[in-house]
Design an enzyme around this catalytic site. Sequence first.
Site, PDB file in Angstrom:
ATOM      1  N   TYR A   1      -5.386   6.878  -8.984  1.00  0.00           N
ATOM      2  CA  TYR A   1      -6.122   6.416  -8.574  1.00  0.00           C
ATOM      3  C   TYR A   1      -7.800   7.519  -9.370  1.00  0.00           C
ATOM      4  O   TYR A   1      -8.182   6.831 -10.012  1.00  0.00           O
ATOM      5  CB  TYR A   1      -6.391   6.100  -7.088  1.00  0.00           C
ATOM      6  CG  TYR A   1      -5.154   5.611  -6.329  1.00  0.00           C
ATOM      7  CD1 TYR A   1      -5.990   4.700  -5.493  1.00  0.00           C
ATOM      8  CD2 TYR A   1      -4.464   6.206  -5.745  1.00  0.00           C
ATOM      9  CE1 TYR A   1      -5.962   3.446  -5.625  1.00  0.00           C
ATOM     10  CE2 TYR A   1      -3.832   4.764  -5.043  1.00  0.00           C
ATOM     11  CZ  TYR A   1      -4.588   4.417  -4.433  1.00  0.00           C
ATOM     12  OH  TYR A   1      -3.805   3.474  -3.977  1.00  0.00           O
TER      13      TYR A   1
ATOM     14  N   CYS B   1       1.026  -1.060   0.313  1.00  0.00           N
ATOM     15  CA  CYS B   1       0.024  -0.179  -0.137  1.00  0.00           C
ATOM     16  C   CYS B   1       0.719   1.101  -0.161  1.00  0.00           C
ATOM     17  O   CYS B   1       2.078   1.441   1.281  1.00  0.00           O
ATOM     18  CB  CYS B   1      -1.210  -0.322   1.397  1.00  0.00           C
ATOM     19  SG  CYS B   1      -2.011   1.389   1.379  1.00  0.00           S
TER      20      CYS B   1
END
Length: 312
Positions: free
Chosen positions: A182, A51
């Site tokens: 994103y 992450c």
Amino acid sequence: MADSAGQGTTSYVEADGFDRDMNYLDDRITRNGEQWPVEPGRYHLVAARACPWASRAIIVRELLGLQDVISLGTPGPTHDARSWTFDLDPGGRDPVLGIERLQEAFFARVPDYPRGITVPAVVDIPSGKVVTNDFPQITQDLFFEWRDHHRDGAPDLWPDDVREEMESVMERVFHEVNNGVYRCGFAGSQRAYDRSYARLFDALDWLEERLADRRYLMGDAITEADVRLFTTLVRFDPVYHGHFKCNRNKLSEMPVLWAYARDLFQTPGFGDTVDFEQIKKHYYVVHQDINPTGIVPAGPDLTGWGTAHGRG
């Protein structure tokens, strides 16, 4: 929909195509705190290497020399709708907390916690309760609140003389680059994708120009701003270029940013915390809506990260 870092939920909006849920458990561990005081050995940082948001905390912990002060738990690269799991540890349990799912620590704090089970999260070991999962505040507090426990010679990640400019740079990096990839990947329409793509590469071109005459974002020394940019750059070619359609060019085709990223990668605390296989497995397996086959690509060739960067 959960984004690839498990950071809460995302929703589609016409303007940008992506909206990050930034509501977190925002308690803080502070030097003078009553409920959550700075105390070596009391807290466990749970941060998946896959992450980018959690990787910030891993890197800052390393740079500041807090390894013996705050323990580290690393969930595996994939998670289901419920939670990150400790499938890399013997017996599938975190050896410090004794739990199989990070969700258990959230429920210990807030029964039936309704939001995303996110990393990084700092857990109070005695109670087993999550203190905070507020990722930007976590790294800031590791610097300011844990200063008495930093190693000798630890970098000044928040220098006073450039603080105002640095916060402006980090704000742009967050919205246009960290979140920008994103925004491209989760775009709900062609229009949203096209706008997001343009914003991302405008920002990368700005960074290419900014770094042409300085070694790091704020000058001659590493700061928090570099940590925050690095975690996106190191994932760009393995994941964002293809998986999120951020494909105007690869990072390795932007000479200044590529040299800058390699410079950081070869700095202790950065590249030695990176696991490319976990990163690729996480995005390509968890994102079933984007990659329904779950096939993890074999490439790209990542040996270039160890080559001379010429930035010294």
